[in-house]
Scaffold this motif. Structure first.
Motif, mmCIF file in Angstrom:
data_model
loop_
_atom_site.group_PDB
_atom_site.id
_atom_site.type_symbol
_atom_site.label_atom_id
_atom_site.label_comp_id
_atom_site.label_asym_id
_atom_site.label_seq_id
_atom_site.Cartn_x
_atom_site.Cartn_y
_atom_site.Cartn_z
ATOM 1 N N GLU A 124 -21.971 15.583 -31.314
ATOM 2 C CA GLU A 124 -23.160 14.790 -31.141
ATOM 3 C C GLU A 124 -23.435 14.142 -32.309
ATOM 4 N N ASN A 125 -23.424 14.757 -33.446
ATOM 5 C CA ASN A 125 -23.686 14.024 -34.706
ATOM 6 C C ASN A 125 -22.574 13.032 -35.221
ATOM 7 N N ALA A 126 -21.290 13.392 -34.700
ATOM 8 C CA ALA A 126 -20.306 12.332 -35.167
ATOM 9 C C ALA A 126 -20.292 11.297 -34.200
ATOM 10 N N ALA A 127 -21.005 11.259 -32.823
ATOM 11 C CA ALA A 127 -21.038 10.296 -32.184
ATOM 12 C C ALA A 127 -22.370 9.508 -32.169
ATOM 13 N N TYR A 128 -23.098 9.859 -33.021
ATOM 14 C CA TYR A 128 -24.416 9.139 -33.015
ATOM 15 C C TYR A 128 -24.410 7.773 -33.417
ATOM 16 N N GLY A 129 -23.438 7.217 -34.170
ATOM 17 C CA GLY A 129 -23.231 5.775 -34.398
ATOM 18 C C GLY A 129 -23.150 5.196 -33.114
ATOM 19 N N LEU A 130 -21.947 5.768 -32.245
ATOM 20 C CA LEU A 130 -21.587 4.913 -30.864
ATOM 21 C C LEU A 130 -22.848 5.075 -29.953
ATOM 22 N N GLU A 131 -23.639 6.065 -30.008
ATOM 23 C CA GLU A 131 -24.897 6.125 -29.177
ATOM 24 C C GLU A 131 -25.811 5.042 -29.421
ATOM 25 N N VAL A 132 -26.016 4.711 -30.948
ATOM 26 C CA VAL A 132 -26.837 3.539 -31.079
ATOM 27 C C VAL A 132 -26.026 2.162 -30.590
ATOM 28 N N GLN A 133 -24.802 2.277 -30.554
ATOM 29 C CA GLN A 133 -24.252 1.029 -30.077
ATOM 30 C C GLN A 133 -24.448 0.820 -28.574
ATOM 31 N N GLY A 134 -24.698 1.693 -27.982
ATOM 32 C CA GLY A 134 -24.769 1.994 -26.414
ATOM 33 C C GLY A 134 -23.405 2.103 -25.803
ATOM 34 N N VAL A 135 -22.473 2.678 -26.556
ATOM 35 C CA VAL A 135 -20.966 3.051 -25.938
ATOM 36 C C VAL A 135 -21.485 4.209 -25.022
ATOM 37 N N PRO A 136 -20.840 4.292 -23.614
ATOM 38 C CA PRO A 136 -20.987 5.156 -22.928
ATOM 39 C C PRO A 136 -20.637 6.640 -23.151
ATOM 40 N N ARG A 137 -21.050 7.889 -22.546
ATOM 41 C CA ARG A 137 -21.015 9.118 -23.087
ATOM 42 C C ARG A 137 -19.602 9.296 -23.104
ATOM 43 N N ALA A 138 -18.880 9.477 -22.223
ATOM 44 C CA ALA A 138 -17.447 9.854 -22.121
ATOM 45 C C ALA A 138 -16.625 9.089 -23.212
ATOM 46 N N GLU A 139 -16.703 7.731 -23.299
ATOM 47 C CA GLU A 139 -16.074 7.105 -24.525
ATOM 48 C C GLU A 139 -16.489 7.581 -25.944
ATOM 49 N N ARG A 140 -17.721 7.538 -26.120
ATOM 50 C CA ARG A 140 -18.009 8.111 -27.369
ATOM 51 C C ARG A 140 -17.975 9.538 -27.690
ATOM 52 N N ASN A 141 -17.745 10.331 -26.736
ATOM 53 C CA ASN A 141 -17.325 11.766 -26.893
ATOM 54 C C ASN A 141 -15.939 11.946 -27.464
ATOM 55 N N GLU A 142 -15.142 10.883 -26.763
ATOM 56 C CA GLU A 142 -13.401 10.872 -26.928
ATOM 57 C C GLU A 142 -13.299 10.322 -28.422
ATOM 58 N N ALA A 144 -15.511 10.262 -30.702
ATOM 59 C CA ALA A 144 -16.050 11.393 -31.956
ATOM 60 C C ALA A 144 -15.131 12.288 -32.164
ATOM 61 N N ALA A 145 -14.432 12.969 -31.018
ATOM 62 C CA ALA A 145 -13.610 13.987 -31.203
ATOM 63 C C ALA A 145 -12.191 13.578 -31.936
ATOM 64 N N LYS A 146 -11.698 12.545 -31.721
ATOM 65 C CA LYS A 146 -10.773 11.756 -32.705
ATOM 66 C C LYS A 146 -10.959 11.903 -34.038
ATOM 67 N N ALA A 147 -12.273 11.241 -34.264
ATOM 68 C CA ALA A 147 -12.867 11.041 -35.722
ATOM 69 C C ALA A 147 -12.996 12.480 -36.409
ATOM 70 N N LEU A 148 -13.413 13.534 -35.661
ATOM 71 C CA LEU A 148 -13.580 14.878 -36.188
ATOM 72 C C LEU A 148 -12.136 15.378 -36.384
ATOM 73 N N GLU A 149 -11.206 15.097 -35.769
ATOM 74 C CA GLU A 149 -10.075 15.503 -35.626
ATOM 75 C C GLU A 149 -9.311 14.701 -37.286
ATOM 76 N N LEU A 150 -9.594 13.519 -37.262
ATOM 77 C CA LEU A 150 -8.961 13.043 -38.601
ATOM 78 C C LEU A 150 -9.957 13.606 -39.675
ATOM 79 N N ALA A 151 -11.122 13.983 -39.694
ATOM 80 C CA ALA A 151 -11.682 14.533 -40.641
ATOM 81 C C ALA A 151 -11.390 16.111 -40.961
ATOM 82 N N GLY A 152 -10.465 16.639 -40.184
ATOM 83 C CA GLY A 152 -10.161 18.031 -40.136
ATOM 84 C C GLY A 152 -11.145 19.157 -39.465
ATOM 85 N N LEU A 153 -11.788 18.607 -38.617
ATOM 86 C CA LEU A 153 -12.655 19.365 -37.906
ATOM 87 C C LEU A 153 -12.451 19.605 -36.470
ATOM 88 N N ALA A 154 -11.204 19.424 -36.107
ATOM 89 C CA ALA A 154 -10.799 19.799 -34.632
ATOM 90 C C ALA A 154 -11.162 21.417 -34.177
#
Length: 359
Positions: A124-142, A144-154
């Protein structure tokens, strides 16, 4: 290119009648004279360009103006004078609503102290910027998960911030910036609160991410070793002014003044310098034997030391066409390690032993 970042004659003055104070600075009034009048000139006539895909590092001591400069780049602080242009827009001419839109979609910021929401999960923290943009929940969770994987937090998506180490929390902050897919990342001393080993790990992480993502990054630090390691180009600030802009080699080999030179005294030069930066281009015929082992302009300093230890003459530096472009005498290598009169040492010899060998 559209995503180039340009800062043009930026000023930021705090206090009464800032525009009048800026005019006084332009007329040559000293910063300390303004301070006596209760006016702080935080940034004075700062100009630079950051090309797409570059890491541009701004470094200086506390109070040099680097963080104030960063906050003018995304409109968190309004410049007293000057312009900031990014992605074809003059950000200094935008309304407050337009600036918020730019910050939500085109510019992300990674703070020093993580700035995570304790009541939100890592995802939810990683997805916060997308939430501000109004991105739908399913897309922002997806995303955010990809970004966390890039950052080594999968695998840590459902964890809470207080369950993470400092380094992992900073990775969440980085993932939040990456999730929005912003073209420009602004990083304000993002690793300075971390322990040295974790800090180096985060530097490695950023370097690897940059190879994949090619973001335009402005990185603020007070640590020259960090600046040398990360920066494609480096700006050194002092008392609100940029006193030098250049590559790591420029800063080390050709410091603009004594202030910049003082920063470089304790830097491990062997990690930065190459054959091109230390070679002698004043060629005099047979100074080097090109039939022996040679170097190229981009040969790292440590490798150059190893070559020098294996040959009995100055190392020849050849370009891609095998043309002689310079030579590196052994004595010059020792000189760049800090002792002009020393005797040559092998590249594996620690710096303190190298200096001792020249005593």
């Amino acid at each position: 290119m559209a995503s180039r970042l340009e800062a043009e004659h930026l000023y930021k003055v705090f206090g009464r009648r800032p525009e009048e104070a800026m005019e006084r600075l332009q007329q040559g009034v000293d910063r300390e004279e303004l301070r006596a009048d209760g006016i702080t000139a935080a940034v004075i006539d700062a100009s630079f360009t950051v090309e797409p895909g570059q890491i541009f590092v701004v470094m200086g001591l506390s109070g040099s103006g680097k963080s104030t400069l960063l906050r003018m780049l995304n409109g968190l602080l309004e410049p007293t004078g000057g312009h900031v242009r990014f992605d074809g827009q003059d950000l200094t001419q935008l309304s407050a609503r337009e600036l918020r839109e730019v910050r939500a979609r085109k510019i992300s910021m990674v703070f020093q102290h993580f700035a995570l929401f304790p009541h939100r999960s890592v995802r939810e923290n990683a997805a916060y910027g997308l939430e501000v943009q109004g991105v739908p929940r399913a897309e922002r969770n997806e995303r955010a998960a990809k970004a966390l994987e890039l950052a080594g937090l999968a695998g840590w998506e459902k964890s809470w911030p207080d369950e993470l180490s400092g380094g992992m929390q900073q990775r969440v902050g980085l993932a939040r910036a990456l999730a929005t897919d912003a073209d420009l990342l602004l990083m304000d001393e993002s690793f300075s609160a971390l322990d040295p080993l974790i800090r180096r790990d985060m530097q490695d992480q950023l370097i690897e991410l940059q190879k994949k993502l090619k973001k335009t990054i402005v990185f603020i630090t007070h640590d020259l070793n960090e600046a040398m390691r990360l920066g494609d180009r480096i700006a050194v600030m002092r008392d609100g002014r940029i006193v030098q802009i250049g590559t790591a080699e420029d800063i080390l080999v050709r410091p603009a003044d004594d202030y910049v030179a003082s920063f470089t005294q304790d830097v491990d030069r062997s990690r930065v310098l190459t054959a091109e930066s230390v070679m002698d281009t004043d060629l005099r015929g047979d100074e080097a034997d090109c039939a022996c082992e040679t170097a190229m302009p981009g040969t790292p300093f440590n490798e150059l030391c190893a070559i020098s230890a294996r040959v009995s003459h100055p190392v020849a530096v050849l370009d891609k066409r095998q043309k002689l472009v310079g030579v590196v005498p052994r004595q010059r290598l020792v000189g760049y390690l800090g002792d002009e009169q020393g005797t040559p040492v092998r590249c594996a010899t620690p710096r303190d032993e190298a200096v001792k060998a020249g005593a």
